[in-house]
Design an enzyme around this catalytic site. Structure first.
Site, PDB file in Angstrom:
ATOM      1  CG  ASP A 175      47.027   9.486   4.582  1.00  0.00           C
ATOM      2  OD1 ASP A 175      47.149   9.272   3.367  1.00  0.00           O
ATOM      3  OD2 ASP A 175      47.298  10.568   5.111  1.00  0.00           O
ATOM      4  CG  LEU A 176      45.233   6.159   9.654  1.00  0.00           C
ATOM      5  CD1 LEU A 176      44.519   6.630  10.915  1.00  0.00           C
ATOM      6  CD2 LEU A 176      46.565   5.515   9.996  1.00  0.00           C
TER       7      LEU A 176
END
Length: 401
Positions: free
Chosen positions: A188-189
């Protein structure tokens, strides 16, 4: 700005921050982590970020915990991590009034961020073609799980699923038989980071063309995009990398080692550093097993054993001091409370203070970029659901006139 809707003057919002993007408006339709992280990065750079949330509960990460904080223990620290420097408005995208408001905001925005499953935004009435009819200069960032097209483009994607599917778990853990997820939601990051720099590139391109474009990335792309030397080990070298615990896949000695009171890390990137470490630990650096990195890696298990026989004689502080004297990269393995208490962390602006309407003065992880003259910029707290409805509507009416 907003493509053809550029105004000759700047209308301030309460959340405005100085920065390289302080004339940019971001309409954040995303939720959870990848999209919000991208929007937060743009907000850290000074962009005006308007977060659109559903009136019934808002971003689902508001319900993710523990830990929860506040007088009623209903504020998610997960949500706080990805939504600083934003304003929140509550909009139901499925209603005529909600759609009309989004159309107005699209006309006045420079960037729209979404991480719906493929096709959802189209079904809501906002395909890319419609968005660019409303605002030809709009940059659209679309983040999906596995890509917007291809045989599995419509799959839903969450971080741990992507870590497994994109091979990262096969590289992580004590052995090939025991794959681990990376502790942080790294897919996600990374997708958020890739998305944010794609947006900045598209905004730069818009200066030349006057037109916005779609920037696409995915959790799959984000993880595959950082395979680096693990990728070429297979694509060029024909070897499938596997998990190697806390030791490097190509360099030795490079990893975590036991000493008298725990573990420390030592990273030896060249033969000069190796000779310093070997001498310090009483190991003959020129013996055939250990003379070059290729030799050391071939005998890595023996090398680790020999090093730890010497390292257990003293504690971590002793060895870190001695290694520092020799100029050899080494370090502790800190817990997060130690990281945020560390003077070096704080000196780099990696902890910021904000005023939260319920929690008061709190500390948040800070942005990873620093710009000359902007180190002391004030940040705003992640917003309560819909707290900026009136302010954003006032700004929108002024902008439209």
């Amino acid at each position: 700005m907003g493509g053809e809707n550029v105004l000759p003057h700047r209308i301030k919002l309460e959340a405005d921050l100085p920065g390289p993007l302080d004339d940019i408006v971001v309409l954040d339709l995303s939720r959870a982590l990848a999209g919000p992280h991208a929007a937060q990065m743009l907000g850290d750079l000074g962009a005006r970020v308007i977060k659109v949330e559903h009136p019934a509960g808002g971003d689902e990460s508001r319900g993710w915990g523990p830990p929860f904080v506040g007088p009623d223990h209903d504020i998610s620290t997960y949500f706080l991590a990805a939504n600083r420097n934003k304003q929140s408005i509550a909009v139901d995208l499925k209603t005529p009034d909600g759609k009309a408001l989004i159309e107005r905001l699209v006309r006045q925005s420079d960037v729209l961020i979404e991480n719906f499953r493929t096709g959802v935004l189209d079904r809501l009435g906002f395909p890319v073609e419609r968005l660019h009819e409303l605002n030809p200069g709009l940059v659209v960032l679309s983040i999906t799980g596995f890509g917007h097209d291809g045989p599995e483009g419509g799959r839903p994607g969450y971080d741990q699923i992507a870590q497994g599917e994109a091979g990262l778990m096969s590289l992580t853990g004590p052995s090939a038989d025991e794959p681990y997820r990376v502790g942080a939601s790294i897919a996600d990051l990374l997708a958020g980071i890739h998305g944010a720099y794609g947006v900045v590139a598209a905004l730069y391109d818009r200066k030349r063309t006057g037109k916005g474009r779609v920037v696409r990335t995915s959790l799959l792309a984000a993880v595959t995009g950082v395979h680096s030397y693990h990728g070429t080990a297979w694509t060029v070298g024909g070897q499938v990398p596997v998990a190697g615990g806390n030791h490097h896949a190509s360099i030795a000695p490079y990893g975590a080692f036991h000493c008298a009171d725990g573990m420390l890390q030592i990273a030896v990137a060249n033969d000069v550093q190796w000779r310093k470490v070997a001498t310090l630990l009483g190991i003959d650096p020129g013996q055939p097993r250990y003379a070059t990195n290729r030799d050391r890696f071939a005998h890595r298990d023996e090398l680790i054993t020999d090093m730890e026989k010497a390292l257990v004689a003293h504690d971590r502080a002793h060895w870190l001091a001695r290694l520092a004297e020799e100029g050899v990269p080494a370090g502790a393995i800190r817990s997060l409370d130690e990281v945020y208490a560390w003077d070096q962390t704080r000196s780099q602006g990696l902890v910021v203070e904000v005023d939260h309407p319920v929690l008061g003065r709190i500390e948040l992880p800070g942005p990873p970029l620093r710009f000359d003259g902007l180190d002391e910029a004030e940040h705003t707290a992640p917003p309560a659901l819909g707290q900026d409805q009136d302010a954003v509507l006032r700004w929108l009416r002024e902008r439209e006139t």
